[in-house]
Enzyme design. Structure first.
Site, mmCIF file in Angstrom:
data_model
loop_
_atom_site.group_PDB
_atom_site.id
_atom_site.type_symbol
_atom_site.label_atom_id
_atom_site.label_comp_id
_atom_site.label_asym_id
_atom_site.label_seq_id
_atom_site.Cartn_x
_atom_site.Cartn_y
_atom_site.Cartn_z
ATOM 1 N N CYS A 35 0.816 -1.223 0.000
ATOM 2 C CA CYS A 35 0.000 0.000 0.000
ATOM 3 C C CYS A 35 0.845 1.267 0.000
ATOM 4 C CB CYS A 35 -0.949 -0.001 1.194
ATOM 5 S SG CYS A 35 -2.147 -1.355 1.162
ATOM 6 N N HIS A 95 -3.828 7.087 0.880
ATOM 7 C CA HIS A 95 -4.017 5.748 0.309
ATOM 8 C C HIS A 95 -5.438 5.299 0.620
ATOM 9 C CE1 HIS A 95 -3.993 1.515 -0.328
ATOM 10 N NE2 HIS A 95 -3.990 1.237 0.951
ATOM 11 N N ASN A 130 -9.878 -0.833 -2.500
ATOM 12 C CA ASN A 130 -8.467 -0.643 -2.181
ATOM 13 C C ASN A 130 -7.644 -1.271 -3.300
ATOM 14 O OD1 ASN A 130 -5.843 -0.840 -1.219
ATOM 15 N ND2 ASN A 130 -6.423 -1.410 0.855
#
Length: 334
Positions: free
Chosen positions: A114, A261, A291
């Site tokens: 991430c 993020h 995501n």
């Protein structure tokens, strides 16, 4: 020493939209359950045989290159961030070099999940600052859908993730637009709290998994201690944003746009509330894409820029937290 700037942005997501209601047909869940916990309404999944991590990265890169006014012959280096490469090896960086018809430039693969795009951006920034390269292609791309446990057993993780790619051209700056600073951290003691542990050379390899043929084996699916990750994420997000602002003599009030993020909308909302930022100062698109790990920041950054929410002279903050644990931020004068 030179300064670097982002001279072009692009993104690509597959056409295949998977809604929360679509997921209710293959696992025990509800739209309400997913939205309440993650803020996600839908995500994109590739159609197998049509898109790959590399091909999506290439499509995003072509857009970024066109917008930057940079040709294939002017790209000096490639940095590719992903946790879902086409092959175990080689990494997708060299595949991008081939597919875009670049010169025999270097290609670096980044495995910081991430936080991958901000790590990759930091590397590109340093190479340009040093004078070694003028134009660097930075890509974050992920195909999650092919490696998720799309059953009730895996729903806590599988409902969160989507596929997509984002790209940026990092070039030598000729004016006040520049990446001011980047900040990178890790804390490996929590590595197994968000991980895929197999196959791996240090543990169970492919041959072991095949030999055991155990239908209950979930070691090759991602696992996440959700509450623990959330608790650490909100702490580290806050710290690394403040670290970047402090280094540049800035205050929270100086932030024109925060691109976090896209891990979980609840995390972004927590940070927004803690810092007292308005809706116009924070950009979220996890509702549409889920995501997308290393792709989430460049996709969101591109969408925010396309929507006119980022203008020349703005202070833009990128921040990420994820598996590793790793976390990072970038402070940019647009």
């Amino acid at each position: 020493m030179y300064n670097s700037r982002i001279s072009g942005l692009g993104f690509y997501v597959p056409d295949n939209i998977v809604t929360n209601n679509d997921l209710t047909k293959i696992m025990e869940t509800t739209d309400e359950w997913i939205v309440e916990r993650t803020g996600i309404n839908e995500r994109r999944h590739i159609t197998k045989g049509e898109d790959t991590t590399t091909s999506m990265g290439v499509k995003a890169a072509r857009v970024a290159m066109e917008r930057a006014g940079v040709s294939a012959t002017e790209i000096d280096f490639v940095v590719f961030a992903t946790l879902s490469p086409d092959y175990y090896f080689p990494g997708p960086g060299v595949l991008v070099q081939r597919d875009l018809g670049l010169n025999t430039v270097g290609a670096l693969d980044i495995r910081n999940q991430c936080s991958g795009f901000v790590y990759a951006l930091s590397i590109a920034d340093q190479y340009v600052r040093s004078g070694m390269y003028k134009n660097i292609l930075v890509i974050g791309s992920e195909v999650h859908s092919q490696g998720l446990d799309m059953t009730t057993r895996g729903r806590a993780v599988s409902v969160i993730f989507g596929d997509g790619a984002g790209a940026a051209i990092v070039s030598r700056s000729t004016d006040d637009s520049k990446i001011l600073s980047t900040h990178l951290h890790s804390e490996g003691q929590h590595a197994e709290e968000l991980a895929v542990t197999a196959p791996g050379m240090g543990g169970r390899w492919v041959t072991d998994i095949l030999a055991e043929n155990n239908p209950e084996d979930v070691s090759f699916y991602p696992v996440m201690n959700g509450q623990f990750v959330f608790k650490n994420a909100v702490q580290r997000f806050s710290e690394v944003i403040m670290e970047g602002l402090k280094q540049n003599g800035l205050q929270v009030s100086d932030i024109d746009m925060l691109i976090p993020h896209q891990a979980n909308l609840r995390i972004s909302q927590f940070i927004q509330q803690k810092f007292g930022l308005t809706d116009d100062q924070v950009f979220n698109n996890i509702q549409k894409y889920g995501n997308t790990t290393a792709a989430s920041i460049p996709i969101a950054l591109t969408e925010a820029w396309e929507a006119g929410k980022i203008k020349k002279g703005d202070v833009v903050v990128l921040a990420a937290f994820g598996s590793g644990f790793t976390w990072a931020s970038a402070i940019i004068k647009w």
